[in-house]
Design a protein around this motif. Structure first.
Motif, PDB file in Angstrom:
ATOM      1  N   ASN A 223      26.106  28.428 -16.636  1.00 39.29           N
ATOM      2  CA  ASN A 223      26.774  29.659 -17.038  1.00 39.29           C
ATOM      3  C   ASN A 223      25.847  30.865 -16.866  1.00 39.29           C
ATOM      4  OD1 ASN A 223      29.344  28.667 -17.787  1.00 39.29           O
ATOM      5  ND2 ASN A 223      28.501  27.876 -19.694  1.00 39.29           N
ATOM      6  N   TYR A 224      24.566  30.695 -17.187  1.00 43.94           N
ATOM      7  CA  TYR A 224      23.610  31.780 -16.942  1.00 43.94           C
ATOM      8  C   TYR A 224      23.527  32.077 -15.454  1.00 43.94           C
ATOM      9  CZ  TYR A 224      21.741  32.181 -21.700  1.00 43.94           C
ATOM     10  OH  TYR A 224      21.592  32.443 -23.046  1.00 43.94           O
ATOM     11  N   VAL A 246      20.084  38.418 -21.717  1.00 43.51           N
ATOM     12  CA  VAL A 246      21.451  38.337 -22.232  1.00 43.51           C
ATOM     13  C   VAL A 246      21.486  38.690 -23.723  1.00 43.51           C
ATOM     14  CG1 VAL A 246      23.457  36.808 -22.514  1.00 43.51           C
ATOM     15  CG2 VAL A 246      22.059  36.653 -20.460  1.00 43.51           C
ATOM     16  N   ALA A 247      20.330  38.709 -24.371  1.00 38.91           N
ATOM     17  CA  ALA A 247      20.267  39.129 -25.764  1.00 38.91           C
ATOM     18  C   ALA A 247      19.783  40.571 -25.898  1.00 38.91           C
ATOM     19  CB  ALA A 247      19.339  38.205 -26.562  1.00 38.91           C
ATOM     20  N   LEU A 253      26.738  42.241 -24.145  1.00 36.42           N
ATOM     21  CA  LEU A 253      28.174  42.498 -24.248  1.00 36.42           C
ATOM     22  C   LEU A 253      28.878  42.280 -22.911  1.00 36.42           C
ATOM     23  CD1 LEU A 253      27.730  45.530 -26.578  1.00 36.42           C
ATOM     24  CD2 LEU A 253      29.174  43.584 -27.140  1.00 36.42           C
ATOM     25  N   ALA A 254      28.163  42.513 -21.812  1.00 34.00           N
ATOM     26  CA  ALA A 254      28.760  42.298 -20.486  1.00 34.00           C
ATOM     27  C   ALA A 254      29.126  40.834 -20.283  1.00 34.00           C
ATOM     28  CB  ALA A 254      27.798  42.756 -19.396  1.00 34.00           C
ATOM     29  N   SER A 255      28.351  39.916 -20.867  1.00 28.18           N
ATOM     30  CA  SER A 255      28.672  38.497 -20.721  1.00 28.18           C
ATOM     31  C   SER A 255      30.033  38.186 -21.318  1.00 28.18           C
ATOM     32  CB  SER A 255      27.589  37.639 -21.374  1.00 28.18           C
ATOM     33  OG  SER A 255      27.405  37.986 -22.733  1.00 28.18           O
ATOM     34  N   ALA A 256      30.375  38.849 -22.416  1.00 26.16           N
ATOM     35  CA  ALA A 256      31.678  38.635 -23.049  1.00 26.16           C
ATOM     36  C   ALA A 256      32.799  39.257 -22.221  1.00 26.16           C
ATOM     37  CB  ALA A 256      31.677  39.217 -24.455  1.00 26.16           C
TER      38      ALA A 256
END
Length: 483
Positions: A223-224, A246-247, A253-256
């Protein structure tokens, strides 16, 4: 109530209709391999994806360059149109209202940047749909899931831990990293190092942990890697080597937002459930899957949270409470055909779609059917399948990579090279003998083609039993003698 109408395409008929004339030829640079033309590759891909949904899905995943995204800030006149819509329907005051317990890594600026990366989120519609209303509903839906995935879950009556008496749906984005994990901890490395296509495409970095990070708690190396390719122009290594981004950046927020826009066929993208671009298939309708917040739960975590056995389970009950509280507060209407729950739905993982003719798939795999008129009986094509593979129908160029087995994921697949030149054999000018042209060593013959061979004035006619090139008819093999 608006409902988008799309042309219905039957997958079953596509399979039979896509038996294209593939004129694969022996590779002059590799006698054990073959070449096919780029024109044939493009024609095969187009023939298999005529439904307009493929273009809609692919467009929803289009991204802006990161230098444009990182210039986005609240109130900037240069902000993209979809970002300005968000600022209008969900200003910073509303963000502050819903994030009073949030981790400091989550900011309104990063929220706008995450949305700015994807023009489809809170984007425009040209067919009568209310873009502002869809935008508001999308944000409220996202926050309902944020409240479950990364929320505080502190009761309003717990005044010691919740002195301001915040509703639980006001407690989103408390966690930026999965509880119990911190940077520098290797972990979530299941599958790393295996000799498979996932590791060839998304290789794990040493001493990195792929535990949950960000608003959607992105987890696991594949997923990463997928997310990194979308964020960094196809480069999976950026986040595989530095998953902490990602943190600690707007990627949290872009990952969501990326997950919100990405279909996981046969599961639709959550956006397309909300804006009704998606039309549920008959199998989905029979399984209780239709419009409404409940289907977004099924998309996220249906195997654990949907179905009658999970009706009273904590996670879906929480999500529904948060959605209903947010929808009521923000006056988001729920249509009469929408269900907030998914206990009445079959989880997608348990949904039998074998034989369904109105479900579109988004991954390519080798077409293993036998073709007597092609070398070795190989198809030299790929086909759409209902499981994850290395190749997506929504990513430009992936069909060609599938045909050429770019990630080595097709066992026993022939070595194939794509060339730009036209491989169509030139017309034979030699006059036929008895109506059958002489055999030409460089010409490709397929099953049923005829050729003649003249030796010492005697002409013999032959017919090809399967694909052949360079095999002398007199030696038999792919040829049989005919009168």
């Amino acid at each position: 109530m608006f409902k988008l109408k799309l042309v219905s395409v039957l997958i079953g008929s596509l399979v039979s209709a896509n038996c294209l004339a593939m004129t694969a030829q022996i590779d002059p640079d590799n006698p054990n391999g073959y070449i096919v033309s780029r024109g044939q590759i493009n024609a095969a891909q187009d023939a298999k994806t005529p439904n307009p949904m493929y273009d809609i899905w692919a467009k929803a995943l289009e991204t802006r360059a990161n230098n444009i995204v990182e210039a986005i800030s609240p109130g900037a006149t240069t902000n993209p149109a979809n970002v300005q819509r968000v600022e209008r329907v969900f200003p910073q005051s509303e963000w502050n209202f819903l994030t009073q317990m949030a981790a400091p890594e989550y900011t309104y600026t990063r929220f706008l940047q995450a949305i700015g990366k994807f023009s489809a989120f809170c984007g425009d519609y040209t067919d009568g749909r209310n873009a502002d209303a869809i935008c508001k509903k999308s944000i409220v839906t996202a926050f309902a899931h944020f409240s479950q995935e990364t929320g505080g879950h502190i009761a309003k009556t717990n005044t010691s831990d919740n002195p301001n008496g915040l509703e639980e749906w006001q407690q989103a984005l408390v966690h930026v990293r999965e509880m119990g994990w911190s940077e520098g901890q290797p972990g979530y490395t299941t599958g790393c190092g295996q000799n498979d296509w996932q590791n060839k495409r998304w290789p794990c970095a040493q001493n990195q942990g792929y535990f949950g990070r960000g608003a959607k708690q992105l987890s696991y190396h594949f997923n990463y890697g997928m997310f990194s390719e979308v964020m960094f122009d196809g480069d999976a290594t950026v986040l595989l080597n530095n998953p902490g981004l990602v943190a600690d950046s707007w990627l949290n927020l872009a990952s969501a937002i990326w997950f919100f826009l990405t279909p996981q066929a046969p599961k639709p993208a959550m956006l397309h459930v909300i804006d009704r671009t998606w039309v549920p298939s008959q199998r989905e309708q029979d399984a209780g899957i239709g419009y409404g917040f409940g289907t977004t739960i099924n998309v996220i975590n249906g195997g654990i949270e949907c179905g009658a056995q999970n009706k009273t389970k904590g996670q879906p009950v929480n999500r529904i409470r948060y959605w209903e509280g947010l929808a009521h507060f923000y006056n988001v209407p729920v249509e009469t055909d929408e269900e907030n729950t998914c206990w009445q739905q079959t989880p997608y993982g348990s949904l039998n779609l074998n034989g369904a003719t109105d479900v579109l798939y988004t991954n390519w795999d080798g077409n293993w059917k036998y073709y007597a008129d092609r070398p070795g009986g190989f198809s030299f094509e790929c086909e759409l399948v209902g499981f994850q593979t290395a190749y997506s129908a929504l990513v430009p160029g992936d069909y060609g990579k599938c045909v050429t087995n770019f990630y080595g994921s097709h066992a026993s697949w022939p070595t194939i090279r794509v060339v730009d030149e036209d491989l169509t054999p030139p017309p034979v000018e030699t006059p036929p003998v008895g109506g059958i042209a002489p055999w030409i060593a460089t010409k490709v013959y397929v099953k049923g083609d005829k050729a003649s061979v003249t030796v010492n004035g005697t002409t013999t006619h032959f017919e090809a039993k399967w694909w052949t090139q360079g095999d002398a008819p007199a030696n038999g093999g792919p040829w049989k003698q005919i009168p």
